[in-house]
Scaffold this motif. Structure first.
Motif, PDB file in Angstrom:
ATOM      1  N   PRO A   3      16.652  35.395 -39.598  1.00  0.00           N
ATOM      2  CA  PRO A   3      15.652  36.317 -39.058  1.00  0.00           C
ATOM      3  C   PRO A   3      16.201  37.744 -39.071  1.00  0.00           C
ATOM      4  O   PRO A   3      17.167  38.050 -38.396  1.00  0.00           O
ATOM      5  CB  PRO A   3      15.430  35.806 -37.630  1.00  0.00           C
ATOM      6  CG  PRO A   3      16.666  35.051 -37.288  1.00  0.00           C
ATOM      7  CD  PRO A   3      17.146  34.465 -38.574  1.00  0.00           C
ATOM      8  N   SER A   4      15.628  38.606 -39.892  1.00  0.00           N
ATOM      9  CA  SER A   4      16.101  39.980 -40.019  1.00  0.00           C
ATOM     10  C   SER A   4      15.048  40.774 -40.765  1.00  0.00           C
ATOM     11  O   SER A   4      14.080  40.220 -41.301  1.00  0.00           O
ATOM     12  CB  SER A   4      17.422  40.031 -40.795  1.00  0.00           C
ATOM     13  OG  SER A   4      17.220  39.681 -42.147  1.00  0.00           O
ATOM     14  N   ARG A   5      15.218  42.087 -40.812  1.00  0.00           N
ATOM     15  CA  ARG A   5      14.281  42.911 -41.570  1.00  0.00           C
ATOM     16  C   ARG A   5      14.240  42.496 -43.034  1.00  0.00           C
ATOM     17  O   ARG A   5      13.188  42.488 -43.682  1.00  0.00           O
ATOM     18  CB  ARG A   5      14.668  44.384 -41.456  1.00  0.00           C
ATOM     19  CG  ARG A   5      14.519  44.952 -40.056  1.00  0.00           C
ATOM     20  CD  ARG A   5      14.929  46.418 -40.002  1.00  0.00           C
ATOM     21  NE  ARG A   5      14.963  46.888 -38.632  1.00  0.00           N
ATOM     22  CZ  ARG A   5      13.904  47.350 -37.967  1.00  0.00           C
ATOM     23  NH1 ARG A   5      12.735  47.400 -38.574  1.00  0.00           N
ATOM     24  NH2 ARG A   5      14.025  47.757 -36.721  1.00  0.00           N
ATOM     25  N   ALA A   6      15.399  42.136 -43.567  1.00  0.00           N
ATOM     26  CA  ALA A   6      15.466  41.779 -44.982  1.00  0.00           C
ATOM     27  C   ALA A   6      14.669  40.520 -45.298  1.00  0.00           C
ATOM     28  O   ALA A   6      14.173  40.357 -46.409  1.00  0.00           O
ATOM     29  CB  ALA A   6      16.920  41.592 -45.401  1.00  0.00           C
ATOM     30  N   HIS A   7      14.556  39.618 -44.326  1.00  0.00           N
ATOM     31  CA  HIS A   7      13.892  38.342 -44.577  1.00  0.00           C
ATOM     32  C   HIS A   7      12.709  38.116 -43.636  1.00  0.00           C
ATOM     33  O   HIS A   7      12.337  36.981 -43.364  1.00  0.00           O
ATOM     34  CB  HIS A   7      14.898  37.195 -44.443  1.00  0.00           C
ATOM     35  CG  HIS A   7      16.086  37.344 -45.329  1.00  0.00           C
ATOM     36  ND1 HIS A   7      15.995  37.354 -46.700  1.00  0.00           N
ATOM     37  CD2 HIS A   7      17.398  37.540 -45.038  1.00  0.00           C
ATOM     38  CE1 HIS A   7      17.190  37.535 -47.218  1.00  0.00           C
ATOM     39  NE2 HIS A   7      18.061  37.645 -46.238  1.00  0.00           N
ATOM     40  N   HIS A   8      12.096  39.208 -43.194  1.00  0.00           N
ATOM     41  CA  HIS A   8      11.014  39.061 -42.225  1.00  0.00           C
ATOM     42  C   HIS A   8       9.850  38.245 -42.776  1.00  0.00           C
ATOM     43  O   HIS A   8       9.146  37.559 -42.028  1.00  0.00           O
ATOM     44  CB  HIS A   8      10.508  40.424 -41.759  1.00  0.00           C
ATOM     45  CG  HIS A   8       9.359  40.332 -40.805  1.00  0.00           C
ATOM     46  ND1 HIS A   8       9.473  39.722 -39.562  1.00  0.00           N
ATOM     47  CD2 HIS A   8       8.068  40.722 -40.909  1.00  0.00           C
ATOM     48  CE1 HIS A   8       8.301  39.758 -38.939  1.00  0.00           C
ATOM     49  NE2 HIS A   8       7.434  40.352 -39.732  1.00  0.00           N
ATOM     50  N   ALA A   9       9.641  38.299 -44.073  1.00  0.00           N
ATOM     51  CA  ALA A   9       8.532  37.542 -44.657  1.00  0.00           C
ATOM     52  C   ALA A   9       8.667  36.042 -44.429  1.00  0.00           C
ATOM     53  O   ALA A   9       7.674  35.306 -44.506  1.00  0.00           O
ATOM     54  CB  ALA A   9       8.438  37.825 -46.156  1.00  0.00           C
ATOM     55  N   THR A  10       9.883  35.584 -44.149  1.00  0.00           N
ATOM     56  CA  THR A  10      10.075  34.156 -43.873  1.00  0.00           C
ATOM     57  C   THR A  10       9.774  33.812 -42.414  1.00  0.00           C
ATOM     58  O   THR A  10       9.479  32.658 -42.096  1.00  0.00           O
ATOM     59  CB  THR A  10      11.519  33.712 -44.177  1.00  0.00           C
ATOM     60  OG1 THR A  10      12.406  34.299 -43.218  1.00  0.00           O
ATOM     61  CG2 THR A  10      11.940  34.138 -45.563  1.00  0.00           C
ATOM     62  N   ASP A  11       9.852  34.792 -41.520  1.00  0.00           N
ATOM     63  CA  ASP A  11       9.774  34.497 -40.090  1.00  0.00           C
ATOM     64  C   ASP A  11       8.437  33.892 -39.679  1.00  0.00           C
ATOM     65  O   ASP A  11       8.387  32.914 -38.932  1.00  0.00           O
ATOM     66  CB  ASP A  11      10.015  35.769 -39.264  1.00  0.00           C
ATOM     67  CG  ASP A  11      11.432  36.293 -39.389  1.00  0.00           C
ATOM     68  OD1 ASP A  11      12.285  35.566 -39.939  1.00  0.00           O
ATOM     69  OD2 ASP A  11      11.678  37.422 -38.937  1.00  0.00           O
ATOM     70  N   TRP A  12       7.353  34.504 -40.144  1.00  0.00           N
ATOM     71  CA  TRP A  12       6.048  34.059 -39.655  1.00  0.00           C
ATOM     72  C   TRP A  12       5.614  32.723 -40.249  1.00  0.00           C
ATOM     73  O   TRP A  12       4.665  32.097 -39.795  1.00  0.00           O
ATOM     74  CB  TRP A  12       4.990  35.131 -39.895  1.00  0.00           C
ATOM     75  CG  TRP A  12       4.776  35.529 -41.332  1.00  0.00           C
ATOM     76  CD1 TRP A  12       5.421  36.525 -42.010  1.00  0.00           C
ATOM     77  CD2 TRP A  12       3.842  34.957 -42.248  1.00  0.00           C
ATOM     78  NE1 TRP A  12       4.950  36.606 -43.303  1.00  0.00           N
ATOM     79  CE2 TRP A  12       3.977  35.662 -43.485  1.00  0.00           C
ATOM     80  CE3 TRP A  12       2.903  33.930 -42.170  1.00  0.00           C
ATOM     81  CZ2 TRP A  12       3.221  35.367 -44.607  1.00  0.00           C
ATOM     82  CZ3 TRP A  12       2.149  33.634 -43.303  1.00  0.00           C
ATOM     83  CH2 TRP A  12       2.302  34.346 -44.496  1.00  0.00           C
ATOM     84  N   ARG A  13       6.342  32.244 -41.262  1.00  0.00           N
ATOM     85  CA  ARG A  13       6.055  30.930 -41.837  1.00  0.00           C
ATOM     86  C   ARG A  13       6.886  29.821 -41.197  1.00  0.00           C
ATOM     87  O   ARG A  13       6.627  28.639 -41.419  1.00  0.00           O
ATOM     88  CB  ARG A  13       6.342  30.945 -43.341  1.00  0.00           C
ATOM     89  CG  ARG A  13       5.550  31.961 -44.144  1.00  0.00           C
ATOM     90  CD  ARG A  13       5.937  31.855 -45.608  1.00  0.00           C
ATOM     91  NE  ARG A  13       5.154  32.718 -46.474  1.00  0.00           N
ATOM     92  CZ  ARG A  13       5.569  33.889 -46.946  1.00  0.00           C
ATOM     93  NH1 ARG A  13       6.772  34.331 -46.616  1.00  0.00           N
ATOM     94  NH2 ARG A  13       4.810  34.611 -47.744  1.00  0.00           N
ATOM     95  N   LEU A  14       7.888  30.206 -40.421  1.00  0.00           N
ATOM     96  CA  LEU A  14       8.874  29.244 -39.944  1.00  0.00           C
ATOM     97  C   LEU A  14       8.257  28.080 -39.184  1.00  0.00           C
ATOM     98  O   LEU A  14       8.575  26.918 -39.450  1.00  0.00           O
ATOM     99  CB  LEU A  14       9.913  29.949 -39.069  1.00  0.00           C
ATOM    100  CG  LEU A  14      10.957  29.044 -38.401  1.00  0.00           C
ATOM    101  CD1 LEU A  14      11.801  28.342 -39.459  1.00  0.00           C
ATOM    102  CD2 LEU A  14      11.834  29.854 -37.455  1.00  0.00           C
ATOM    103  N   PHE A  15       7.384  28.361 -38.237  1.00  0.00           N
ATOM    104  CA  PHE A  15       6.892  27.276 -37.392  1.00  0.00           C
ATOM    105  C   PHE A  15       5.986  26.315 -38.144  1.00  0.00           C
ATOM    106  O   PHE A  15       5.985  25.108 -37.865  1.00  0.00           O
ATOM    107  CB  PHE A  15       6.220  27.861 -36.147  1.00  0.00           C
ATOM    108  CG  PHE A  15       7.220  28.231 -35.090  1.00  0.00           C
ATOM    109  CD1 PHE A  15       7.384  27.448 -33.959  1.00  0.00           C
ATOM    110  CD2 PHE A  15       8.039  29.339 -35.241  1.00  0.00           C
ATOM    111  CE1 PHE A  15       8.327  27.761 -32.998  1.00  0.00           C
ATOM    112  CE2 PHE A  15       8.981  29.669 -34.292  1.00  0.00           C
ATOM    113  CZ  PHE A  15       9.127  28.882 -33.172  1.00  0.00           C
TER     114      PHE A  15
END
Length: 299
Positions: A214-226
């Motif tokens: 979880p970071s600015r560089a990989h934020h696009a992955t965060d909202w898909r995590l759950f």
């Protein structure tokens, strides 16, 4: 008896406690020039913040040649009370001087085993790396050496999946060709390719599945995590899921004012996991699964 090999010595697997399954306290690479993780005080601050939220263990995936700073890891573990697991292994070739790789090419397994069993500060896992949707010659060579070191020590193997890809190729080489136990493999960065079908295919191999970064560089992955975790849990793979912060640059640390850093796992992700999937699931991901994933029969 299975144990976790920390920089301060072996501990029983149940003593691992709440775990950040993939992170970095120190890291340097020519690929990230000027963004080195080399501030000892900042590393201590991250550990203390993680510990203040109930964290007990941090697994550092920094491999050989990228600034592991094992002596500092020992001192930090003593000062903060956080258990630290260090890595051996090698990253992708782009992170190293080609002449250095040529000098050590024929004795990688020997070097890995030394780090795991004889070094003054012993490693507790082997880090390797794949390529984007495939494995180049360097990746294959390092993985074969890692498999040899695993067979000699039972050490777990943690895999950087470039862009979350090539999990099938990795497992075919490590487990199909090189006879590594599937449950001794941790596949990292799966969330960087939000392909649920590929995640389920990886889960069916029996490997552990690490969602991290979880970071600015990989934020696009965060909202898909759950949604990704829900799909895996519903398919019966909750016992294979791990979570980590994968802090690789100074600006990704909470202590730098950037973040979100290690504390994010416990002040944000864990409460959300408990609300959405139940406290039992959250404990499984942060406590039970790491204790199995990083345990080895060292003797």
């Amino acid at each position: 008896m299975s144990a976790i090999r920390t920089v301060l010595g072996d501990i029983p697997a149940p003593d691992m406690g709440v775990t950040d399954a993939h992170d970095h306290l120190f890291f340097r690479s020519p690929v990230l020039a000027g963004q080195e993780l080399d501030d000892r005080q900042a590393a201590a601050a991250e550990l203390r913040a993680f510990g203040g939220l109930g964290g007990r263990t941090v697994v550092q995936w920094t491999p050989r040649g990228l600034g592991r700073r094992r002596a500092d890891l020992v001192e930090l573990a003593r000062e903060t009370g956080i258990q630290v697991v260090s890595a051996t292994g090698l990253h992708q070739a782009v992170h190293y001087d080609p002449d250095h790789l040529a000098r050590i090419r024929d004795r990688l397994a020997e070097l890995f085993v030394h780090d795991l069993t004889k070094a003054p500060v012993r490693s507790g896992l082997i880090k390797v790396a794949g390529g984007f949707h495939g494995l180049d010659a360097h990746a294959r060579h390092v993985m074969v050496a890692a498999a040899e070191a695993h067979r000699a020590t039972d050490a777990p193997i943690a895999v950087h999946l470039e862009g979350g890809t090539a999990a099938t190729q990795v497992m075919d080489l490590l487990c199909g060709v090189s006879a590594v136990r599937s449950e001794a493999v941790i596949l990292g960065h799966l969330g960087r390719s939000p392909d649920t079908r590929a995640h389920l295919e990886a889960a069916h191999t029996g490997a552990f599945l690490c969602f991290d970064g979880p970071s600015r560089a990989h934020h696009a992955t965060d909202w898909r995590l759950f949604d990704e975790l829900a799909a895996l849990a519903e398919a019966g793979h909750g016992h294979q899921i791990l979570l980590g912060g994968d802090t690789t640059t100074a600006t990704a640390r909470a202590s730098s004012g950037g973040g979100p850093g290690m504390p994010f796992l416990l002040h944000s992700l864990r409460p959300r996991l408990a609300r959405e999937f139940g406290e039992k699931f959250a404990a499984e991901v942060f406590i039970d699964n790491p204790a199995r994933a990083f345990a080895a029969d060292w003797e």
